[in-house]
Enzyme design. Structure first.
Site, PDB file in Angstrom:
ATOM      1  N   PRO A   1      44.704  37.393  43.837  1.00 27.01           N
ATOM      2  CA  PRO A   1      44.666  38.272  45.010  1.00 27.01           C
ATOM      3  C   PRO A   1      45.038  37.516  46.278  1.00 27.01           C
ATOM      4  O   PRO A   1      44.674  36.354  46.462  1.00 27.01           O
ATOM      5  CB  PRO A   1      43.209  38.736  45.060  1.00 27.01           C
ATOM      6  CG  PRO A   1      42.656  38.449  43.698  1.00 27.01           C
ATOM      7  CD  PRO A   1      43.385  37.250  43.213  1.00 27.01           C
TER       8      PRO A   1
ATOM      9  N   ASN B   1      35.827  36.801  37.339  1.00 27.62           N
ATOM     10  CA  ASN B   1      36.084  37.252  38.702  1.00 27.62           C
ATOM     11  C   ASN B   1      35.269  36.487  39.742  1.00 27.62           C
ATOM     12  O   ASN B   1      35.688  36.379  40.885  1.00 27.62           O
ATOM     13  CB  ASN B   1      35.765  38.751  38.811  1.00 27.62           C
ATOM     14  CG  ASN B   1      35.734  39.238  40.231  1.00 27.62           C
ATOM     15  OD1 ASN B   1      36.760  39.343  40.892  1.00 27.62           O
ATOM     16  ND2 ASN B   1      34.529  39.519  40.733  1.00 27.62           N
ATOM     17  N   ALA B   2      34.130  35.948  39.368  1.00 31.82           N
ATOM     18  CA  ALA B   2      33.235  35.317  40.348  1.00 31.82           C
ATOM     19  C   ALA B   2      33.883  34.095  40.986  1.00 31.82           C
ATOM     20  O   ALA B   2      34.700  33.401  40.376  1.00 31.82           O
ATOM     21  CB  ALA B   2      31.925  34.912  39.669  1.00 31.82           C
ATOM     22  N   GLY B   3      33.511  33.861  42.213  1.00 34.67           N
ATOM     23  CA  GLY B   3      33.988  32.668  42.900  1.00 34.67           C
ATOM     24  C   GLY B   3      33.157  32.413  44.134  1.00 34.67           C
ATOM     25  O   GLY B   3      32.537  33.325  44.690  1.00 34.67           O
TER      26      GLY B   3
ATOM     27  N   TYR C   1      38.171  24.672  47.446  1.00 32.28           N
ATOM     28  CA  TYR C   1      38.215  25.986  46.792  1.00 32.28           C
ATOM     29  C   TYR C   1      39.537  26.162  46.059  1.00 32.28           C
ATOM     30  O   TYR C   1      39.569  26.566  44.890  1.00 32.28           O
ATOM     31  CB  TYR C   1      38.035  27.081  47.838  1.00 32.28           C
ATOM     32  CG  TYR C   1      38.253  28.476  47.316  1.00 32.28           C
ATOM     33  CD1 TYR C   1      37.282  29.108  46.554  1.00 32.28           C
ATOM     34  CD2 TYR C   1      39.424  29.179  47.609  1.00 32.28           C
ATOM     35  CE1 TYR C   1      37.476  30.406  46.076  1.00 32.28           C
ATOM     36  CE2 TYR C   1      39.620  30.467  47.141  1.00 32.28           C
ATOM     37  CZ  TYR C   1      38.650  31.070  46.374  1.00 32.28           C
ATOM     38  OH  TYR C   1      38.844  32.347  45.907  1.00 32.28           O
TER      39      TYR C   1
ATOM     40  N   GLY D   1      41.837  25.200  55.319  1.00 25.62           N
ATOM     41  CA  GLY D   1      40.386  25.260  55.293  1.00 25.62           C
ATOM     42  C   GLY D   1      39.788  25.517  53.933  1.00 25.62           C
ATOM     43  O   GLY D   1      38.564  25.641  53.813  1.00 25.62           O
TER      44      GLY D   1
ATOM     45  N   GLY E   1      32.635  43.079  45.801  1.00 28.66           N
ATOM     46  CA  GLY E   1      33.624  44.098  46.106  1.00 28.66           C
ATOM     47  C   GLY E   1      34.684  44.256  45.043  1.00 28.66           C
ATOM     48  O   GLY E   1      34.888  45.346  44.495  1.00 28.66           O
ATOM     49  N   ILE E   2      35.406  43.179  44.729  1.00 30.76           N
ATOM     50  CA  ILE E   2      36.427  43.248  43.686  1.00 30.76           C
ATOM     51  C   ILE E   2      35.771  43.453  42.327  1.00 30.76           C
ATOM     52  O   ILE E   2      36.255  44.235  41.502  1.00 30.76           O
ATOM     53  CB  ILE E   2      37.294  41.976  43.696  1.00 30.76           C
ATOM     54  CG1 ILE E   2      38.170  41.945  44.956  1.00 30.76           C
ATOM     55  CG2 ILE E   2      38.167  41.903  42.451  1.00 30.76           C
ATOM     56  CD1 ILE E   2      38.990  40.676  45.112  1.00 30.76           C
TER      57      ILE E   2
END
Length: 254
Positions: free
Chosen positions: A188, A93-95, A158, A154, A23-24
């Protein structure tokens, strides 16, 4: 000006966006292409990368599995073949995120997030940064998360792996500013993406609750991140380096 495409800020530049089929990522690719960049869409979803690229002028899709260091190395070769003149703008951008209480988390998931969220950006930057410095122009843009900056329940592992990008970006900013290369981080906040909507399906009312907490009254949209990335990639941001920018509608203020 007779031709509306002349004089765009990224004309003649090549941009590589990881996670470009998401999406982003799609929004970032579109914004960079609109600014004139030849955009290389990198994603583990090779078909998705190709579809995203097909909608953009002069773009190309490149499959790269960021979880596999050997495939990242092979992907560098594929990018170099597609880029011809080299990569000028590199958007990490990937994560990947595995959500759950930290004490119940699986170290195998830590390793996955480390490889995708931190190691792969380091590996790709090491591959393409020397060319940027040699040409006297480069833009490193790391997409982290406000969860990494402010904490998020949670998402301990990450957040830890995405927080690693802060130190990397600032160090690179100091090392490369004299060569015309800038290095910045975008964070973001809650953003309306298919990933968030997937989580929301399991937690009814989540989106509304998030939106009520945000001062501007809405979730972020992919274009909010994309426009910030396009600005940092352009000549107007040449004096901005080593900075971290939250894109959260005022949810977090630093």
């Amino acid at each position: 000006m007779a031709d509306g495409h002349r004089g765009r800020p990224l004309d003649g530049r090549t941009a590589l966006v990881t996670g470009g089929a998401g999406g982003i990522g799609r929004a970032v690719c579109a914004a960079l292409a609109a600014a004139g960049a030849r955009t290389l869409v990198a994603d583990v979803d090779g078909a998705g990368a190709e579809r995203t690229a097909a909608a953009l002028p002069g773009a190309a899709g490149v499959r790269i599995d960021l979880a596999d260091p050997e495939d990242v190395a092979a992907g560098v070769d594929r990018v170099r073949a597609a880029a011809a003149g080299g990569v000028d703008v590199l958007v990490h951008n990937a994560g990947v995120s595995v959500i759950g209480p930290f004490c119940q988390s699986d170290p195998a998931d830590w390793d996955l997030m480390w490889r995708v969220n931190a190691r792969a950006p380091m590996q790709l930057t090491q591959a393409f940064l020397p060319g940027m410095a040699q040409r006297g122009f480069g833009r490193l843009i790391f997409v982290s998360s406000d969860g990494a900056r402010a904490g998020s329940g949670g998402e301990g592992a990450y957040a830890a792996t995405k927080a690693a990008l802060f130190g990397l970006a600032k160090t690179l900013a100091r090392e490369t500013a004299r060569y015309g290369v800038t290095s910045n981080v975008l964070c973001p906040g809650p953003t309306d993406t298919p990933m968030l909507r997937g989580v929301a399906r399991e937690h009814p009312g989540l989106v509304d609750r998030l939106a009520r907490r945000i001062p501007v009254g809405r979730l972020g949209e992919p274009r909010d991140v994309a426009e910030a990335a396009a600005f940092l990639a352009g000549p107007g941001a040449s004096y901005i380096t080593g900075q971290t920018l939250s894109l959260s509608g005022g949810l977090t203020m630093h």
